[in-house]
Design a protein around this motif. Sequence first.
Motif, PDB file in Angstrom:
ATOM      1  N   TYR A 162     -93.255 -24.091  71.502  1.00 53.73           N
ATOM      2  CA  TYR A 162     -91.840 -23.857  71.766  1.00 53.73           C
ATOM      3  C   TYR A 162     -91.060 -24.554  70.660  1.00 53.73           C
ATOM      4  N   ILE A 163     -90.243 -23.798  69.962  1.00 49.30           N
ATOM      5  CA  ILE A 163     -89.557 -24.291  68.770  1.00 49.30           C
ATOM      6  C   ILE A 163     -88.085 -24.531  69.075  1.00 49.30           C
ATOM      7  N   GLU A 164     -87.641 -25.745  68.814  1.00 47.63           N
ATOM      8  CA  GLU A 164     -86.227 -26.101  68.950  1.00 47.63           C
ATOM      9  C   GLU A 164     -85.758 -26.725  67.649  1.00 47.63           C
ATOM     10  N   ARG A 165     -84.725 -26.122  67.059  1.00 47.20           N
ATOM     11  CA  ARG A 165     -84.169 -26.620  65.794  1.00 47.20           C
ATOM     12  C   ARG A 165     -85.250 -26.836  64.746  1.00 47.20           C
ATOM     13  N   GLY A 166     -86.163 -25.891  64.697  1.00 51.33           N
ATOM     14  CA  GLY A 166     -87.210 -25.923  63.685  1.00 51.33           C
ATOM     15  C   GLY A 166     -88.383 -26.838  63.994  1.00 51.33           C
ATOM     16  N   ARG A 167     -88.373 -27.501  65.158  1.00 47.89           N
ATOM     17  CA  ARG A 167     -89.442 -28.423  65.523  1.00 47.89           C
ATOM     18  C   ARG A 167     -90.194 -27.916  66.750  1.00 47.89           C
ATOM     19  N   ILE A 168     -91.493 -28.169  66.777  1.00 48.82           N
ATOM     20  CA  ILE A 168     -92.302 -27.857  67.956  1.00 48.82           C
ATOM     21  C   ILE A 168     -92.095 -28.984  68.961  1.00 48.82           C
ATOM     22  N   THR A 169     -91.519 -28.660  70.111  1.00 47.14           N
ATOM     23  CA  THR A 169     -91.226 -29.695  71.109  1.00 47.14           C
ATOM     24  C   THR A 169     -92.047 -29.540  72.381  1.00 47.14           C
ATOM     25  N   ALA A 170     -92.750 -28.430  72.540  1.00 42.56           N
ATOM     26  CA  ALA A 170     -93.590 -28.222  73.728  1.00 42.56           C
ATOM     27  C   ALA A 170     -94.715 -27.267  73.377  1.00 42.56           C
ATOM     28  N   LEU A 171     -95.798 -27.346  74.168  1.00 43.82           N
ATOM     29  CA  LEU A 171     -96.973 -26.507  73.950  1.00 43.82           C
ATOM     30  C   LEU A 171     -97.369 -25.838  75.254  1.00 43.82           C
ATOM     31  N   CYS A 172     -98.137 -24.770  75.119  1.00 45.82           N
ATOM     32  CA  CYS A 172     -98.775 -24.174  76.288  1.00 45.82           C
ATOM     33  C   CYS A 172    -100.131 -23.638  75.854  1.00 45.82           C
ATOM     34  N   TYR A 173    -101.188 -24.206  76.408  1.00 45.97           N
ATOM     35  CA  TYR A 173    -102.544 -23.730  76.148  1.00 45.97           C
ATOM     36  C   TYR A 173    -102.797 -22.525  77.037  1.00 45.97           C
ATOM     37  N   SER A 174    -103.204 -21.418  76.440  1.00 47.60           N
ATOM     38  CA  SER A 174    -103.421 -20.186  77.185  1.00 47.60           C
ATOM     39  C   SER A 174    -104.848 -19.709  76.967  1.00 47.60           C
ATOM     40  N   GLY A 175    -105.698 -20.074  77.913  1.00 42.11           N
ATOM     41  CA  GLY A 175    -107.091 -19.661  77.879  1.00 42.11           C
ATOM     42  C   GLY A 175    -107.550 -19.382  79.295  1.00 42.11           C
ATOM     43  N   ALA A 176    -108.729 -19.904  79.657  1.00 47.38           N
ATOM     44  CA  ALA A 176    -109.173 -19.773  81.039  1.00 47.38           C
ATOM     45  C   ALA A 176    -108.221 -20.490  81.983  1.00 47.38           C
ATOM     46  N   ASN A 177    -107.531 -21.502  81.447  1.00 45.62           N
ATOM     47  CA  ASN A 177    -106.473 -22.193  82.171  1.00 45.62           C
ATOM     48  C   ASN A 177    -105.171 -22.047  81.397  1.00 45.62           C
ATOM     49  N   LEU A 178    -104.066 -22.006  82.095  1.00 48.91           N
ATOM     50  CA  LEU A 178    -102.743 -22.026  81.479  1.00 48.91           C
ATOM     51  C   LEU A 178    -102.193 -23.429  81.702  1.00 48.91           C
ATOM     52  N   VAL A 179    -101.970 -24.175  80.590  1.00 49.03           N
ATOM     53  CA  VAL A 179    -101.638 -25.594  80.713  1.00 49.03           C
ATOM     54  C   VAL A 179    -100.430 -25.928  79.841  1.00 49.03           C
ATOM     55  N   PRO A 180     -99.269 -26.172  80.427  1.00 49.32           N
ATOM     56  CA  PRO A 180     -98.093 -26.569  79.646  1.00 49.32           C
ATOM     57  C   PRO A 180     -98.153 -28.044  79.269  1.00 49.32           C
ATOM     58  N   VAL A 181     -97.584 -28.368  78.109  1.00 48.73           N
ATOM     59  CA  VAL A 181     -97.553 -29.747  77.599  1.00 48.73           C
ATOM     60  C   VAL A 181     -96.130 -30.080  77.172  1.00 48.73           C
ATOM     61  N   ASN A 182     -95.587 -31.155  77.741  1.00 50.43           N
ATOM     62  CA  ASN A 182     -94.253 -31.643  77.359  1.00 50.43           C
ATOM     63  C   ASN A 182     -93.182 -30.559  77.502  1.00 50.43           C
ATOM     64  N   ALA A 183     -93.321 -29.737  78.509  1.00 50.62           N
ATOM     65  CA  ALA A 183     -92.459 -28.559  78.639  1.00 50.62           C
ATOM     66  C   ALA A 183     -91.286 -28.823  79.570  1.00 50.62           C
ATOM     67  N   GLY A 184     -90.068 -28.726  79.036  1.00 48.29           N
ATOM     68  CA  GLY A 184     -88.862 -28.795  79.829  1.00 48.29           C
ATOM     69  C   GLY A 184     -88.465 -27.422  80.324  1.00 48.29           C
ATOM     70  N   PRO A 185     -87.322 -27.303  80.986  1.00 51.41           N
ATOM     71  CA  PRO A 185     -86.906 -26.011  81.559  1.00 51.41           C
ATOM     72  C   PRO A 185     -86.805 -24.884  80.537  1.00 51.41           C
ATOM     73  N   GLY A 186     -86.277 -25.179  79.345  1.00 57.00           N
ATOM     74  CA  GLY A 186     -86.162 -24.133  78.333  1.00 57.00           C
ATOM     75  C   GLY A 186     -87.516 -23.621  77.899  1.00 57.00           C
ATOM     76  N   ALA A 187     -88.457 -24.534  77.671  1.00 58.98           N
ATOM     77  CA  ALA A 187     -89.803 -24.139  77.260  1.00 58.98           C
ATOM     78  C   ALA A 187     -90.501 -23.360  78.369  1.00 58.98           C
ATOM     79  N   ILE A 188     -90.356 -23.813  79.602  1.00 60.78           N
ATOM     80  CA  ILE A 188     -90.994 -23.114  80.725  1.00 60.78           C
ATOM     81  C   ILE A 188     -90.454 -21.695  80.845  1.00 60.78           C
ATOM     82  N   ARG A 189     -89.171 -21.533  80.663  1.00 62.86           N
ATOM     83  CA  ARG A 189     -88.580 -20.197  80.737  1.00 62.86           C
ATOM     84  C   ARG A 189     -89.202 -19.277  79.688  1.00 62.86           C
ATOM     85  N   GLN A 190     -89.327 -19.779  78.456  1.00 58.74           N
ATOM     86  CA  GLN A 190     -89.877 -18.951  77.387  1.00 58.74           C
ATOM     87  C   GLN A 190     -91.378 -18.725  77.562  1.00 58.74           C
TER      88      GLN A 190
END
Length: 281
Positions: A54-82
């Motif tokens: 998840y990119i904010e102002r040119g920086r990666i501020t959150a992650l989401c691993y998408s494999g056998a498991n879906l795992v968000p990392v450091n994800a706020g409301p904006g990142a979760i929405r996207q």
Amino acid sequence: MRVLRTSSVRVLDERDRDSVQALLDADPVGNVFVGSRLRSGIDSGRLGAELWGYIERGRITALCYSGANLVPVNAGPGAIRQFSEHARWQGRRCSSIVGPVEVVADLWERLSPAWGPARAIRACQPVMEISQPSRIEADPHVRRVTPGELGILLPACVAMFTEEVGVPPDSGDGGSLYRARIEELVRTGRAFARIEDGRVVFKAEIGAVTKHACQVQGVWVHPELRGKGYSVTGMAAVVRYALAEIAPRVTLYVNDFNTAARASYRRVGFREVGAVRSVLF
């Protein structure tokens, strides 16, 4: 580099390694699973999964691993929405969603109309951690499982998985992938057990591993022997091995309703440091 349909989320690759690692290192215990998966690389082809940023102002501020498991990392409301928008567009490919309680609650609320219903939701699973050897005397009979004992260990692993998840691990492909995973853990010295007369008394494996932490999984005591303290002394032994040879912090998560297991882990010396929620399909 493939760009996703939303301008604020993209699939990451090796060029993003430093930014990704900084996010993971901010919570090495909470992020041990994702960190372990990324040890072999971030590129999707090598990973066998995708890592979304998840990119904010040119920086990666959150992650989401998408494999056998879906795992968000450091994800706020904006990142979760996207992340939810892309996951819904892509379609469900995972067997579970796992992450911090409030984050997964938000993510599932957005995904459930398209992905629901879930087979089960584990609403609160305390995350526990220990970084010093247990004061409990370790079971001297707990040791690494040898490759020749895979046939003894595997039925115990299947029993644990079925009891914990609610479905057997061999229901899809006959168990070949699950067997391969257990075989890998045995081969790499991360499967531990007390075996007597060809029967597993206690077992546990160390699944995720990073330089900062490792995660214990698959803790199981034979049903006929429960309540006799095998889990406490057995876990003390696993912690001893892990701290000495694998990582400086040992973590696990457990269902909140499993009061016996939580009490056993506390006796070993684990303390609760957070909680996750799991949505199972």
